[in-house]
Design an enzyme around this catalytic site. Structure first.
Site, mmCIF file in Angstrom:
data_model
loop_
_atom_site.group_PDB
_atom_site.id
_atom_site.type_symbol
_atom_site.label_atom_id
_atom_site.label_comp_id
_atom_site.label_asym_id
_atom_site.label_seq_id
_atom_site.Cartn_x
_atom_site.Cartn_y
_atom_site.Cartn_z
ATOM 1 N N TRP A 16 0.810 -1.226 0.000
ATOM 2 C CA TRP A 16 0.000 0.000 0.000
ATOM 3 C C TRP A 16 0.839 1.271 0.000
ATOM 4 C CZ3 TRP A 16 -5.100 1.704 0.191
ATOM 5 C CH2 TRP A 16 -5.312 2.996 0.671
ATOM 6 N N ASP A 30 -0.068 9.070 0.541
ATOM 7 C CA ASP A 30 0.457 10.409 0.250
ATOM 8 C C ASP A 30 1.950 10.459 -0.097
ATOM 9 O OD1 ASP A 30 -1.900 10.540 1.681
ATOM 10 O OD2 ASP A 30 -1.108 11.755 3.288
ATOM 11 N N GLN A 52 3.747 7.590 2.144
ATOM 12 C CA GLN A 52 3.066 6.791 3.157
ATOM 13 C C GLN A 52 2.980 5.350 2.655
ATOM 14 O OE1 GLN A 52 1.075 8.152 6.325
ATOM 15 N NE2 GLN A 52 3.144 8.891 5.983
ATOM 16 N N TRP A 86 -4.654 0.475 4.016
ATOM 17 C CA TRP A 86 -4.078 1.473 4.897
ATOM 18 C C TRP A 86 -3.831 0.830 6.257
ATOM 19 C CZ3 TRP A 86 -4.849 4.346 9.356
ATOM 20 C CH2 TRP A 86 -4.006 5.461 9.476
ATOM 21 N N SER A 118 1.952 11.836 7.507
ATOM 22 C CA SER A 118 2.543 12.692 6.466
ATOM 23 C C SER A 118 3.347 13.873 7.007
ATOM 24 C CB SER A 118 1.450 13.204 5.543
ATOM 25 O OG SER A 118 1.021 12.144 4.740
ATOM 26 N N ARG A 138 -2.765 17.675 12.057
ATOM 27 C CA ARG A 138 -1.720 16.855 11.434
ATOM 28 C C ARG A 138 -1.315 17.423 10.072
ATOM 29 N NH1 ARG A 138 -6.177 13.320 11.135
ATOM 30 N NH2 ARG A 138 -7.024 13.084 9.040
#
Ligand code: DQQ
Length: 491
Positions: A36, A39, A55, A63, A100, A158
Site C-alpha cells: 500500500w 500520500d 506513506q 491502509w 505525512s 496533522r
C-alpha cells in the site's frame, strides 16, 4: 562525506518489485514494490537527486500503521527504491504511525517534520539525516508540539508545510479544521525547528460555501509556497466521512497574514489527493499526488498492491490567477514509437477509429478544432465493439471538460462515474488534450493546465482502442500524436 543513493554504495539492496503480471499495474508511474502507498511526503531535491518519500504500509494493500517509503531519481522519471526511511518507534511519539510531513534543508541538515501518532494523539515530530537522507535520527524530544492550542477549537491536527521566512525564522502550517467553520491551517513559528510558538490560524475555510469549490470541514496535507509572485496554499479537503480532493487557493501573503483571491480544484478527476510540491534546482515548482484505487477492497487484496503516484506536474499561475499543472517535460524520454494523424475530419455523430493508434501504455497529444460540434473528444481504452470505453470530451455549451468512466469496465468491483470541470476556450482556439494512459491510470492535461486523473480497470484485453468522436456537429482533429511509452522498471 556524500552518499550517492543512486551509486554503488546504497547501504541495503532495494526491495523486489512484485505484481507486474497484473494488467492494471502501471508501468511508468511510480509505485512501491508491493502493498500500500498513499500520500507523497518529504519531497526534496538534495545534491541533484530527487527524493520521493511516501506513506507506505508494507504489510499489505490496505491502509495501516504507516512507514515512510523512499525512492530516488535523477530525472523525475526513473526511480530507485531505497529501504524504508521512517518506521514507528515502539513506545515513541510515533508508535502508531509515521504520518505525512515535509522535508526542509536546515543549513545543510536534511530535516523532516512529520506527524507522529500515539494512542490517538497526532503531533508534529522531527527527524534529521546525516547521510544524505538515507537514514534518519528522530529527535529525542518528539513530539515537538505536544497538542494543539486548547482554545482554537481544532478538530484535527496533522500534516505540515514548513518554510524559512525572510526574517530567518521557521514557519509551519499544521492541517486542521475549526469546529463549525471549515478547514484551517494553523501557523507556528520557530528559530530551530524544535521549539514552536503558536501564532494564529493562517486561513480558515467555510464549509457551507460550495462555490467556486467546496473545501470541506478539515484540511489535510497543507502545502504553502510562493509561485509567480503570489502565494499558493494547497490543501486536501475532507469531512468526517471521507477524503474528497486537493483544492488550492492563490493570494497574497505578508505580515504573517494570507489573503486568497482565487480558489479551485487541483484535479477534477476524483482520484488525486494529498498532493505535495517542492522547488527544484531549475526553480520549478513540481507537484506529485496520490492517485487512489477505484476497485473495491476485495479486488485490491487480490491484486496485492494499491496506490499510484501521479506523474510529476510543473505548476504555474495563469493570467486569470488559476493554478495550472503540466506534465514535467522529462517524461518525453519515455516516448517510443510515434504515430500521427493530421486534419482528420470527424463528421457529426460519428466515431472515427484510429486503427494504428492503440494501447494501454501510451501518451496522446491531440488538438481539436471544435467546428460546430456540441461535444467532441476521444474515446480511449475502447474495446472494438465499444462495450468498454472511457470518454474524454469537451462540452461546448457548458464550457466543460468531461471524463466519463461509466463504461470503462464491466467489473462489478469498480467505481465509475462522470466528472466535469470548467474549461473556457477562446472562440476559435483549439482544444488541447495531453493524455497519459498507463494501464489503470489515466492522467489528462488539457488547455490551460486543467487536469483530470482517474483510475480505470477494463476487463477485456482488447480494450486498447482510441477513437475520435463528434456529437451534434462536426469537428476536426487538427493533429494527433501518439507515443508508445516505455516502462520505468526492469521487466
Ligand atoms: N494521510 C496521512 C495523514 C494525512 C492523510 C496518513 C491524507 O497524515 O492526513 O496516512 O491522505
Amino acid at each position: 562525506m556524500t552518499n550517492d543513493p543512486l551509486g554503488a554504495r546504497a547501504p541495503r539492496p532495494a526491495p523486489q518489485r512484485r505484481g507486474s503480471d497484473d494488467p492494471h499495474r502501471p508501468r511508468y508511474h511510480f509505485l512501491p514494490p508491493s502493498a500500500w502507498m498513499n500520500d507523497p511526503n518529504g519531497l526534496i531535491q538534495w545534491k541533484g537527486v530527487y527524493h520521493l518519500f511516501y506513506q507506505y504500509n508494507p504489510e499489505g494493500p490496505r491502509w495501516g500503521v504507516p512507514d515512510w517509503g523512499h525512492a530516488v531519481s535523477r530525472d523525475l522519471v526513473y526511480w530507485t527504491d531505497l529501504p524504508t526511511a521512517l518506521a514507528p518507534t515502539p513506545g515513541g511519539a510515533d508508535a502508531d504511525g509515521c504520518w505525512s510531513g515535509c522535508a526542509v534543508d536546515d543549513d545543510g541538515v536534511p530535516t523532516l517534520v512529520y506527524t507522529g501518532v500515539r494512542d490517538g494523539v497526532q503531533a508534529p515530530c522531527v527527524a534529521v539525516s546525516h547521510d544524505d537522507l538515507l537514514t534518519w535520527e528522530k529527535h529525542p524530544g518528539n513530539p515537538v508540539i505536544a497538542l494543539p492550542e486548547p482554545d482554537v477549537g481544532s478538530i484535527m491536527f496533522r500534516d505540515h508545510s514548513v518554510w524559512r521566512g525572510a526574517d530567518g525564522l521557521w514557519y509551519q502550517l499544521v492541517g486542521s479544521g475549526l469546529r463549525g467553520q471549515g478547514g484551517a491551517v494553523l501557523l507556528y513559528r520557530s528559530s530551530d525547528l524544535l521549539s514552536w510558538e503558536y501564532l494564529h490560524p493562517l486561513y480558515v475555510g467555510d464549509h457551507t460555501r460550495t462555490e467556486p469549490v467546496w473545501t470541506g470541514a478539515m484540511w489535510e496535507c497543507p502545502d504553502f509556497f510562493p509561485l509567480d509572485g503570489r502565494h499558493v496554499l494547497v490543501v486536501s479537503a475532507r469531512d468526517e466521512e471521507r477524503l474528497h480532493y486537493g483544492a488550492y487557493l492563490v493570494g497574497e501573503y505578508g505580515g504573517r497574514r494570507y489573503a486568497p483571491t482565487t480558489e479551485g480544484m487541483l484535479d477534477a478527476g476524483g482520484c488525486y489527493y494529498a498532493p505535495q510540491s517542492f522547488t527544484d534546482d531549475q526553480g520549478r515548482r513540481i507537484q506529485f499526488g496520490w492517485l487512489w484505487e477505484r476497485r473495491n477492497s476485495r479486488a485490491v487484496e487480490e491484486a496485492g498492491w494499491a496506490g499510484v503516484m501521479s506523474l510529476p506536474r510543473v505548476l504555474s499561475l495563469r493570467p486569470d490567477g488559476a493554478l495550472a499543472a503540466r506534465p514535467a517535460p522529462e517524461l518525453a524520454v519515455l516516448r517510443g514509437r510515434r504515430t500521427s494523424v493530421d486534419n482528420l475530419q470527424v463528421a457529426a455523430d460519428t466515431n472515427v477509429s484510429l486503427r494504428h493508434v492503440q494501447g494501454d501504455c501510451i501518451e496522446i497529444l491531440a488538438r481539436f478544432d471544435l467546428g460546430d460540434a456540441e461535444r467532441c473528444g476521444l474515446s480511449v481504452r475502447r474495446s472494438p465493439d465499444g462495450e468498454e470505453e472511457t470518454i474524454i470530451g469537451y462540452d461546448r455549451a457548458e464550457g466543460a471538460l468531461y471524463l466519463d468512466t461509466r463504461r470503462s469496465s464491466q467489473s462489478p468491483d469498480v467505481e465509475t462515474d462522470e466528472r466535469r470541470t470548467a474549461l473556457a476556450l477562446e472562440p476559435g482556439s483549439p482544444l488541447e488534450l495531453n493524455v497519459f494512459l498507463d494501464r489503470s491510470v489515466i492522467e489528462l492535461y488539457a488547455t490551460g493546465g486543467v487536469c483530470m486523473s482517474v483510475r480505470v480497470y477494463p476487463t477485456r484485453a482488447d480494450s486498447q482502442g482510441v477513437e475520435a468522436f463528434s456529437e451534434g456537429g462536426s469537428s476536426v482533429v487538427l493533429s494527433l500524436e501518439v507515443w508508445e511509452m516505455g516502462s520505468i522498471w526492469e521487466e
